[in-house]
Design a protein around this motif. Structure first.
Motif, PDB file in Angstrom:
ATOM      1  N   ASP A  82       0.924  -1.029   0.078  1.00 57.41           N
ATOM      2  CA  ASP A  82      -0.177   0.193  -0.191  1.00 57.41           C
ATOM      3  C   ASP A  82       0.783   1.281   0.087  1.00 57.41           C
ATOM      4  O   ASP A  82       0.599   2.063  -0.674  1.00 57.41           O
ATOM      5  CB  ASP A  82      -1.005  -0.014   1.137  1.00 57.41           C
ATOM      6  N   LEU A  83       1.843   1.143   0.887  1.00 60.58           N
ATOM      7  CA  LEU A  83       2.708   2.452   0.985  1.00 60.58           C
ATOM      8  C   LEU A  83       3.474   2.536  -0.507  1.00 60.58           C
ATOM      9  O   LEU A  83       3.881   3.837  -0.887  1.00 60.58           O
ATOM     10  CB  LEU A  83       3.766   2.306   2.232  1.00 60.58           C
ATOM     11  N   GLU A  84       3.841   1.469  -1.094  1.00 63.47           N
ATOM     12  CA  GLU A  84       4.542   1.547  -2.364  1.00 63.47           C
ATOM     13  C   GLU A  84       3.652   2.146  -3.455  1.00 63.47           C
ATOM     14  O   GLU A  84       4.011   2.954  -4.141  1.00 63.47           O
ATOM     15  CB  GLU A  84       4.967   0.178  -2.739  1.00 63.47           C
ATOM     16  N   SER A  85       2.402   1.450  -3.362  1.00 61.93           N
ATOM     17  CA  SER A  85       1.519   2.194  -4.311  1.00 61.93           C
ATOM     18  C   SER A  85       1.183   3.570  -4.268  1.00 61.93           C
ATOM     19  O   SER A  85       0.698   4.099  -5.469  1.00 61.93           O
ATOM     20  CB  SER A  85       0.091   1.107  -4.516  1.00 61.93           C
ATOM     21  N   HIS A  86       1.178   4.134  -3.173  1.00 58.35           N
ATOM     22  CA  HIS A  86       1.002   5.544  -3.012  1.00 58.35           C
ATOM     23  C   HIS A  86       2.451   6.290  -3.278  1.00 58.35           C
ATOM     24  O   HIS A  86       2.219   7.556  -2.776  1.00 58.35           O
ATOM     25  CB  HIS A  86       0.428   5.750  -1.467  1.00 58.35           C
ATOM     26  N   GLY A  87       3.383   5.653  -3.596  1.00 61.37           N
ATOM     27  CA  GLY A  87       4.552   6.460  -3.829  1.00 61.37           C
ATOM     28  C   GLY A  87       5.472   6.846  -2.602  1.00 61.37           C
ATOM     29  O   GLY A  87       6.206   7.698  -2.558  1.00 61.37           O
ATOM     30  N   MET A  88       5.276   6.230  -1.333  1.00 63.54           N
ATOM     31  CA  MET A  88       5.813   6.917  -0.114  1.00 63.54           C
ATOM     32  C   MET A  88       6.933   5.954   0.236  1.00 63.54           C
ATOM     33  O   MET A  88       7.893   6.557   0.775  1.00 63.54           O
ATOM     34  CB  MET A  88       4.794   6.505   0.954  1.00 63.54           C
ATOM     35  N   ILE A  89       7.138   4.683  -0.617  1.00 70.89           N
ATOM     36  CA  ILE A  89       8.220   3.800  -0.168  1.00 70.89           C
ATOM     37  C   ILE A  89       8.758   3.460  -1.396  1.00 70.89           C
ATOM     38  O   ILE A  89       7.737   2.974  -2.509  1.00 70.89           O
ATOM     39  CB  ILE A  89       8.098   2.853   0.681  1.00 70.89           C
ATOM     40  N   GLU A 102      14.554  -5.032  -0.351  1.00 67.13           N
ATOM     41  CA  GLU A 102      14.950  -4.114   0.482  1.00 67.13           C
ATOM     42  C   GLU A 102      13.723  -2.861   0.255  1.00 67.13           C
ATOM     43  O   GLU A 102      13.497  -2.849  -0.877  1.00 67.13           O
ATOM     44  CB  GLU A 102      16.196  -3.408   0.141  1.00 67.13           C
ATOM     45  N   TYR A 103      13.502  -2.245   1.343  1.00 71.45           N
ATOM     46  CA  TYR A 103      12.838  -1.070   1.291  1.00 71.45           C
ATOM     47  C   TYR A 103      13.057   0.213   1.870  1.00 71.45           C
ATOM     48  O   TYR A 103      14.040   0.136   2.571  1.00 71.45           O
ATOM     49  CB  TYR A 103      11.347  -1.403   2.101  1.00 71.45           C
ATOM     50  N   GLY A 104      12.799   1.260   1.198  1.00 74.64           N
ATOM     51  CA  GLY A 104      13.256   2.701   1.623  1.00 74.64           C
ATOM     52  C   GLY A 104      12.233   3.760   1.388  1.00 74.64           C
ATOM     53  O   GLY A 104      11.294   3.182   0.581  1.00 74.64           O
ATOM     54  N   LEU A 105      12.607   4.831   1.930  1.00 71.35           N
ATOM     55  CA  LEU A 105      11.429   5.815   1.728  1.00 71.35           C
ATOM     56  C   LEU A 105      11.816   6.726   0.288  1.00 71.35           C
ATOM     57  O   LEU A 105      12.921   6.856  -0.065  1.00 71.35           O
ATOM     58  CB  LEU A 105      11.678   7.044   2.668  1.00 71.35           C
ATOM     59  N   THR A 106      10.830   6.975  -0.480  1.00 74.26           N
ATOM     60  CA  THR A 106      10.771   7.682  -1.595  1.00 74.26           C
ATOM     61  C   THR A 106      11.004   9.278  -1.345  1.00 74.26           C
ATOM     62  O   THR A 106      11.078   9.570  -0.078  1.00 74.26           O
ATOM     63  CB  THR A 106       9.563   7.578  -2.568  1.00 74.26           C
ATOM     64  N   GLN A 108       8.722  11.350  -1.775  1.00 72.69           N
ATOM     65  CA  GLN A 108       7.449  11.720  -1.118  1.00 72.69           C
ATOM     66  C   GLN A 108       7.543  11.246   0.185  1.00 72.69           C
ATOM     67  O   GLN A 108       6.922  11.895   1.324  1.00 72.69           O
ATOM     68  CB  GLN A 108       6.304  11.030  -2.359  1.00 72.69           C
ATOM     69  N   GLY A 109       7.737   9.957   0.524  1.00 72.84           N
ATOM     70  CA  GLY A 109       7.853   9.637   1.971  1.00 72.84           C
ATOM     71  C   GLY A 109       8.544  10.351   2.877  1.00 72.84           C
ATOM     72  O   GLY A 109       8.315  10.363   4.072  1.00 72.84           O
ATOM     73  N   ASN A 110       9.788  10.874   2.398  1.00 73.26           N
ATOM     74  CA  ASN A 110      10.883  11.600   3.119  1.00 73.26           C
ATOM     75  C   ASN A 110      10.111  13.037   3.645  1.00 73.26           C
ATOM     76  O   ASN A 110      10.472  13.598   4.782  1.00 73.26           O
ATOM     77  CB  ASN A 110      12.056  11.940   2.673  1.00 73.26           C
ATOM     78  N   LYS A 111       9.056  13.610   2.830  1.00 71.76           N
ATOM     79  CA  LYS A 111       8.510  14.469   3.150  1.00 71.76           C
ATOM     80  C   LYS A 111       7.705  14.705   4.294  1.00 71.76           C
ATOM     81  O   LYS A 111       7.291  15.807   5.023  1.00 71.76           O
ATOM     82  CB  LYS A 111       7.450  15.120   1.840  1.00 71.76           C
ATOM     83  N   ILE A 112       7.148  13.498   4.970  1.00 73.62           N
ATOM     84  CA  ILE A 112       6.245  13.309   6.215  1.00 73.62           C
ATOM     85  C   ILE A 112       7.202  13.166   7.149  1.00 73.62           C
ATOM     86  O   ILE A 112       6.863  13.631   8.374  1.00 73.62           O
ATOM     87  CB  ILE A 112       5.485  12.471   5.966  1.00 73.62           C
ATOM     88  N   ILE A 113       8.469  12.958   7.219  1.00 74.85           N
ATOM     89  CA  ILE A 113       9.324  12.571   8.269  1.00 74.85           C
ATOM     90  C   ILE A 113       9.558  14.157   9.242  1.00 74.85           C
ATOM     91  O   ILE A 113       9.453  13.944  10.525  1.00 74.85           O
ATOM     92  CB  ILE A 113      10.785  12.020   7.824  1.00 74.85           C
TER      93      ILE A 113
END
Length: 135
Positions: A82-89, A102-106, A108-113
């Motif tokens: 789900d997070l991947e489909s929303h471009g967050m990871i 392996e997973y990491g933040l995109t 877009q995901g880094n913007k919420i940190i």
């Protein structure tokens, strides 16, 4: 840092916790408030802790699973998808032996940190405030 999710409480290091309550908007909410939309998106049970851990670096699937006390394989897989489909990871599959993912933040995901860090600081201040008020 250690996060443990139980029910609607997210325990962020032993000093404080954040109570996450998904708003029931079915009868009155028309979808026009960006703040409500944001909270409804990130406050699903496992999204916030996954984003928080990935803010510390890239993780393999089972490294994340070990950090997220109580999550099942199915819930972790669904949450990551789900997070991947929303471009967050992002997700990267390695063909090495043994194969791993392996997973990491995109970006877009880094913007919420930064928002989560401010919320963490507020949580620390709120706990101190409540200690002073209750004593």
């Amino acid at each position: 840092r250690s996060l443990h999710v139980t029910s609607t409480h997210i325990f962020v290091p032993a000093k404080y916790y954040i109570e996450v309550v998904k708003m029931d908007t079915s009868d009155w909410y028309d979808g026009s408030c960006e703040l409500v939309n944001a909270f409804n998106y990130i406050c699903k049970k496992w999204r916030l802790p996954i984003l928080w851990y990935l803010s510390q670096g890239n993780f393999r699937y089972y490294e994340l699973k070990r950090q997220l006390f109580g999550i099942t394989n199915i819930m972790l897989t669904r949450s990551l998808q789900d997070l991947e489909s929303h471009g967050m990871i992002w997700r990267k599959q390695y063909s090495e032996n043994p194969p791993h993912v392996e997973y990491g933040l995109t970006d877009q995901g880094n913007k919420i940190i930064p928002v989560l860090k401010v919320l963490e600081e507020w949580g620390e201040m709120q706990v101190e405030f409540e200690k002073r008020v209750s004593s």
